[in-house]
Scaffold this motif. Structure first.
Motif, PDB file in Angstrom:
ATOM      1  N   ALA A  24       0.805  -1.243   0.088  1.00  0.00           N
ATOM      2  CA  ALA A  24      -0.089   0.032  -0.026  1.00  0.00           C
ATOM      3  C   ALA A  24       0.765   1.420   0.069  1.00  0.00           C
ATOM      4  O   ALA A  24       1.965   1.165   0.654  1.00  0.00           O
ATOM      5  N   PRO A  25       0.366   2.340  -0.733  1.00  0.00           N
ATOM      6  CA  PRO A  25       0.934   3.513  -0.206  1.00  0.00           C
ATOM      7  C   PRO A  25       1.038   4.190   0.913  1.00  0.00           C
ATOM      8  O   PRO A  25       0.109   3.729   1.521  1.00  0.00           O
ATOM      9  N   ARG A  26       2.059   4.858   1.365  1.00  0.00           N
ATOM     10  CA  ARG A  26       2.051   5.231   2.725  1.00  0.00           C
ATOM     11  C   ARG A  26       2.804   6.692   2.613  1.00  0.00           C
ATOM     12  O   ARG A  26       3.311   6.905   1.760  1.00  0.00           O
ATOM     13  N   PHE A  62      -5.032   6.856  -2.639  1.00  0.00           N
ATOM     14  CA  PHE A  62      -5.654   6.640  -1.466  1.00  0.00           C
ATOM     15  C   PHE A  62      -7.292   6.458  -1.583  1.00  0.00           C
ATOM     16  O   PHE A  62      -7.878   5.479  -1.404  1.00  0.00           O
ATOM     17  N   GLY A  63      -7.671   7.563  -2.082  1.00  0.00           N
ATOM     18  CA  GLY A  63      -9.191   7.641  -2.411  1.00  0.00           C
ATOM     19  C   GLY A  63      -9.461   6.710  -3.447  1.00  0.00           C
ATOM     20  O   GLY A  63     -10.588   6.264  -3.236  1.00  0.00           O
ATOM     21  N   LEU A  73      -0.318   0.185  -6.238  1.00  0.00           N
ATOM     22  CA  LEU A  73       0.461  -0.133  -5.265  1.00  0.00           C
ATOM     23  C   LEU A  73       1.878   0.453  -5.292  1.00  0.00           C
ATOM     24  O   LEU A  73       2.040   0.799  -6.529  1.00  0.00           O
ATOM     25  N   ILE A  74       2.571   0.498  -4.346  1.00  0.00           N
ATOM     26  CA  ILE A  74       3.874   1.053  -4.439  1.00  0.00           C
ATOM     27  C   ILE A  74       4.973  -0.353  -4.607  1.00  0.00           C
ATOM     28  O   ILE A  74       4.973  -1.084  -3.577  1.00  0.00           O
ATOM     29  N   ILE A  84      10.223   2.591  -5.714  1.00  0.00           N
ATOM     30  CA  ILE A  84      10.771   2.861  -6.837  1.00  0.00           C
ATOM     31  C   ILE A  84       9.535   3.252  -7.829  1.00  0.00           C
ATOM     32  O   ILE A  84       9.898   3.654  -8.888  1.00  0.00           O
ATOM     33  N   GLY A  85       8.350   2.984  -7.585  1.00  0.00           N
ATOM     34  CA  GLY A  85       7.358   3.433  -8.632  1.00  0.00           C
ATOM     35  C   GLY A  85       6.155   3.144  -7.970  1.00  0.00           C
ATOM     36  O   GLY A  85       5.877   2.449  -7.048  1.00  0.00           O
ATOM     37  N   HIS A  86       5.089   3.409  -8.914  1.00  0.00           N
ATOM     38  CA  HIS A  86       3.478   3.114  -8.717  1.00  0.00           C
ATOM     39  C   HIS A  86       2.937   2.282  -9.703  1.00  0.00           C
ATOM     40  O   HIS A  86       3.477   2.373 -10.997  1.00  0.00           O
TER      41      HIS A  86
END
Lengths: 180, 172
Positions: A24-26, A62-63, A73-74, A84-86
């Motif tokens: 997950a992005p953080r 996130f939204g 995801l990251i 390093i990317g999404h």
């Protein structure tokens, strides 16, 4: 921009590949994402943005998960622990086709197949877990590296289609979610 | 997957509720209208969508953001809440109403509810409001809410008064 009291978006998938962890992005990803989004690397994905636009796009990751139940995801390099990317499926507001996306944030991460490795893992998750069976990908005309990824993922050019969000490019289709 | 979403608040005439995808057409119409001139309107459709997603995302990250405001009859009249954008000094209490819903005190009613909710759940620190120096109606509303002008700032987008809201429990 990011001062969350606590992580409040939990339970997203974690995908492990040979060299990467997709998670997950953080909030701590923000500086690396900002540096990417303000860099010329974004020439094929909308161009260089202002900091507040980069922040808005970061928050939108996130939204998107909240509203859609799927999203970006990251990718984190197992060797360095650095993001390093999404990567991941997205869908615009018109509830149209789902797009597979991939973005490497730095030149240093290029040239080793990491983007393909991450994009493949997200493609499989989108198809097998999220049930997104007929995604597309929009690739800028001049983005050779991205065209190569689309082909490696089993994409075929849809003749006559143009990307919805930039003028010059091709749209790839992935039958049944693409090559397994 | 778990995440925070906005609570639902009720005032005499209004319901403040979580943002949802169905809000998008009204947000887009506002963006495309002169009414948005003081708050960064005229964006591409995709950035309006991204703005909706970002607001949902900031609720999930921080537990506060823009509420969508409905009348009891179900008309979506605007957005009010505490927001905190990159590069800003502090969290801001912000408001905008859509065409046809101004002049009825809705913004003040919703802003008071959102401010009280922010203090109850998030922080006792009074928020600020950035107000375009030409936006006299919004400035009058800030004053009605008990906010006091602290300074005026300039950025590439324009000049803004910075109003400070009263401490919780203060006059409003």
């Amino acid at each position: 921009m990011m001062h969350p009291a606590q992580p409040q978006l939990t339970g997203l998938p974690v995908l492990e590949t040979e060299r990467l962890i997709l998670r997950a992005p953080r909030a701590s990803d923000w500086p690396a994402f900002r540096d990417y989004r303000l860099s010329p690397r974004t020439a094929y994905t909308g161009g260089v943005k202002k900091p507040h636009e980069a922040a808005e796009q970061f928050a939108s990751f996130f939204g998107h998960w909240v509203l859609r139940g799927f999203g970006r995801l990251i990718a984190e390099d197992r060797a360095t622990g650095q993001p390093i990317g999404h990567f991941g499926p997205m869908q615009w507001e018109d509830a149209g086709e789902v797009e597979l996306t991939w973005s490497l944030w730095t030149a240093a991460a290029e040239g080793r197949g990491l983007a393909t490795e991450a994009a493949r893992a997200m493609q499989a998750w989108a198809r097998d877990v999220a049930g997104l069976t007929s995604p597309i990908a929009a690739v800028h005309r001049d983005n050779a590296a991205s065209h190569a990824i689309a082909r490696r993922l089993g994409g075929t050019v849809i003749e006559g289609r143009r990307p919805a969000w930039f003028d010059h490019g091709l749209v790839y289709g992935f039958a049944k979610g693409g090559a397994a | 997957m778990t995440y925070a979403i906005a609570p639902t608040l009720h005032t005499d005439r209004l319901t403040l509720r979580p943002p949802q995808e169905a809000d998008f057409p009204a947000m887009l119409a506002f963006n495309d209208s002169p009414r948005a001139g003081f708050v960064g309107g005229g964006r591409d459709r995709q950035w309006v969508w991204r703005g909706l997603l970002a607001n949902v995302g900031l609720w999930a990250l921080r537990g506060y953001g823009f509420y969508s405001v409905d009348t009891k009859a179900g008309d979506f009249v605007g957005r009010v809440g505490v927001i905190y954008h990159d590069g800003w000094d502090e969290p801001e209490l912000a408001w905008h109403l859509y065409d046809g819903f101004e002049g009825q005190g809705y913004a003040a009613e919703a802003a008071l509810a959102a401010r009280a909710d922010y203090h109850a759940r998030i922080s006792a620190q009074p928020p600020i409001s950035y107000i375009d120096v030409a936006n006299t109606r919004s400035e009058a509303l800030a004053q009605r809410l008990g906010a006091v002008r602290e300074r005026t700032v300039t950025d590439p987008e324009g000049d803004y008064h910075v109003y400070r809201h009263p401490a919780p429990g203060g006059a409003a």
